[in-house]
Each structure stands twice: as C-alpha cells, then as structure tokens.
Design a protein around this motif. Structure first.
Motif: not given
Length: 396
Positions: A230-239, A220-225, A358-363
């Motif tokens: 802390r923000g989203v910090e996920f490393a290697a994920d999609g494969i 929604d136009g803002k950093p997800l924190r 849809t996991s709705r992580i931001q919610d």
C-alpha cells in the motif's frame, strides 16, 4: 499497535525567552533566502504545532506507531508540560477500558490557536489511524487564561464514521465556525457551528476531498509503500482559510490539486436541515474551484504577515509558497533542505515567524518495519523577510 516504555526525554533548545536553537543548528541562507533554525527535538512523532497570541507554543503527538505518553504539551522553560494536565494525557491502549475517551486525549492530530487566543485540540481518536475509539472523536477548546478545558464538541458517527480520520482545523475570524479536513478512507470536510456545537460532513466522497487518481507519493526517487504494497493514501489533509474568512482551501496529501470554496456556501448547511444532505452537497460541490497544482503536500497556512500560502512538500524536503493575490500564480520554492524530512504542520508566531514540524512519516514503522516505534522528530522555525517575496532555494 506497538507499545513502548514511557519515555519523556525531550530535547528542547530555548534562548532569551524565545525558542531558538544553538547556532550550530542554523543553516546560512543562500542568495538572500530564509534561514532554517531547529527550535526543538522530540523523542516521539510530532504532527501539530501552534503558537498562541501571547507566544506560548503547543505541540501534539498522535498515537500512530507507539502508545505515546504525552499527546498534547506546551513547550515551556525547556520542557514539555503535559497539557492541560497529566490526567488529560493519561489515556493508554492498555487502559482504554478504564479511562474515558470523552475527557482524555486518545490520538490527537492537530492543535490550533483560534483568533480569540484560546487553544483547540482536534482528536480523531483513531490510534494507528485504524478503528475509532468509541466516544473519542472531539474538538476541545482550552481556555489559556485558566489552562483548563472550556468546552468539548463531541462528534458522533454521522461526523466521524469508522474509516474517518479528522486531520486539521481552521477557525473563522469571528470565532463562530470551524472547518476540518478528514484525511481517512472517507475523505470529506466537516463544518462546525461553534455556538451550537452542531457539525456536518460536506463533500463526503467528492473528488475534491479524495486522493487524486494517478498520483503516487514518492521519496528518495521511489514510491513510498508499506510492506504490504500500500502507498500513501491520505485524502483531504492540509487546510487553510483566507484572512477575511471568505475562502477555504484544502488538498489531499496523495494529490496535486489545491481546491477552494467560498465559505458562504457552507454556512447554511450546518445549522439548518432545509435540504436533504445529497442535494445540499451537490450545491456545495458545484462551487468548488481548482486553484492550481501543488503536487503532494501536507500542511497549508496563509500567513497573516503577507497573505501568501505556504505549502509543505514532503517529497522535496521543502516549503513552497503561492501568491494568492495573482490568479494562476506559480508555486515557488521558499526553502529546500534535507533536514525538512516530511515537513508536516505550520504555525505562525505573533512576530510573523513561521514554524513547521517534521514528522518523518516516510521513516516511520508504517513504511519501515525495522524503524523504532518512538520516532525522533523536530520543530523548526523560519524568519521571513522581504527577500522571500519571490521565493528562493536554500542548498540541500
């Protein structure tokens, strides 16, 4: 971790033996674009989905912000059936001292059907994406003919150290090798020789498996924190794995770069110990290639039907597509829709239908302290056709 009352109410819409939503759930495609159809709605935060050769659909629910009562389930006859049985789903935070983590689901992140038609369940065993439960990290094969576990490959601290979070898995066409991502604080890839059960971390700490510097995941136009900043910090994920099994692709969620590596570069390091780990890892790192930029992305899949890569784009509520046959091809938008709220994991059905959760992580309560611990989520399907060859956009 917040515990909630076990709530097994799951709304699933089925029709004519296939998972189809009521007509009101479907959005008409624009300009020949694909149609997005709600397949199922859940009371809990879903991540993984897979469709077996015979069309059976499986999903999983990680223990992130709640002590979810079901970790792995088959969607059948309008219900979620704990899979392979209720006992495997019986682990709870409150019972962790009385229920073995070796043969129960602790915090399942991914379910994937292999080329032979069996189901594999990846359990990083790190509730709330925090400390790993002892003896919990594992990759379990379930024989779908008998509906029971066939074997368990347990991961020790050399493969799943504290701080790791094994995330997703792909299988070689010959069924001999599994490739995993680790999206935790110690980003890496893991290669598993399925015949021997031996596994090894590779590219541990390599820039290709870490979050990209300077990238911020926004919504929604803002950093997800989180509340602590802390923000989203996920490393290697999609494969993703090419249909011929020769090329492995991956990227970090907090990243924009899609990487690739010839799988032959990974083969020898799993079953032999001829070289020290640092030397062999250096040789692997030298063969990593940059494919292009996807922007922050979660799920990846290369569809059998057309050989193209499909990419979930959480920031855009979108699914995008890349033509891997054309080097340097641009990423195009397949569908963009507000209902795709954090599109997460992909599966491809036997008929070529694409499924996405849809996991709705931001919610979630990670980012919104007033959010419910049990977060409603969805499973969607997209019928692909010739019209999507160049990509198109559906209205938001």
């Amino acid at each position: 971790m917040t515990r909630t009352r076990p709530n097994l109410r799951i709304a699933v819409l089925l029709a004519a033996g296939t998972m189809l939503a009521a007509p009101a759930m479907a959005q008409a495609p624009a300009a020949g674009g694909p149609e997005l159809t709600k397949v199922a709605a859940f009371d809990h935060q879903v991540t993984g989905v897979t469709v077996a050769k015979d069309g059976r659909i499986f999903v999983n629910f990680p223990r992130w912000t709640e002590d979810t009562p079901v970790s792995v389930a088959e969607v059948k006859d309008g219900k979620l059936i704990p899979f392979p049985n209720e006992e495997w789903n019986a682990w709870r935070n409150a019972r962790k001292d009385e229920v073995s983590a070796r043969d129960h689901w602790v915090c399942v992140q991914s379910v994937v059907a292999d080329p032979k038609g069996n189901l594999w369940v990846l359990d990083p065993a790190a509730p709330a994406m925090a400390a790993i439960v002892q003896d919990g990290p594992k990759l379990v094969e379930i024989d779908l003919a008998a509906n029971r576990p066939a074997r368990t490959i347990a991961f020790d601290e050399t493969v799943a150290p504290q701080g790791s979070y094994l995330n997703d898995v792909r299988f070689s066409p010959d069924g001999k090798t599994a490739y995993l991502t680790d999206s935790g604080a110690r980003g890496a890839l893991v290669v598993v020789d399925l015949e021997s059960g031996k596994a090894r971390r590779v590219l541990d700490g390599d820039p290709s498996t870490q979050p990209d510097k300077g990238v911020t995941v926004a919504y929604d136009g803002k950093p997800l924190r989180r509340p602590d900043g802390r923000g989203v910090e996920f490393a290697a994920d999609g494969i993703a794995l090419s249909p011929d099994g020769r090329t492995l692709y991956w990227q970090a969620i907090k990243g924009k770069t899609l990487y690739a590596l010839p799988t032959e570069a990974l083969a020898a390091g799993v079953t032999t110990a001829l070289l020290p780990s640092a030397l062999s890892d250096k040789g692997v790192a030298n063969k990593v290639e940059v494919v292009g930029e996807n922007g922050p992305a979660d799920g990846l899949i290369i569809a059998r039907r057309d050989g193209r890569m499909y990419v979930t784009s959480p920031q855009d509520d979108a699914i995008k597509v890349r033509d891997l046959s054309a080097k340097g091809s641009a990423l195009t938008t397949l569908i963009q829709d507000k209902r795709l709220r954090w599109p997460d994991s992909f599966a491809e059905g036997p008929d070529g239908t694409l499924y996405v959760t849809t996991s709705r992580i931001q919610d979630s309560a990670f980012y919104k302290p007033d959010a419910p611990a049990a977060l409603p989520t969805e499973l969607w399907s997209i019928k692909l056709g010739a019209a999507e060859a160049t990509g198109s956009t559906s209205p938001r």
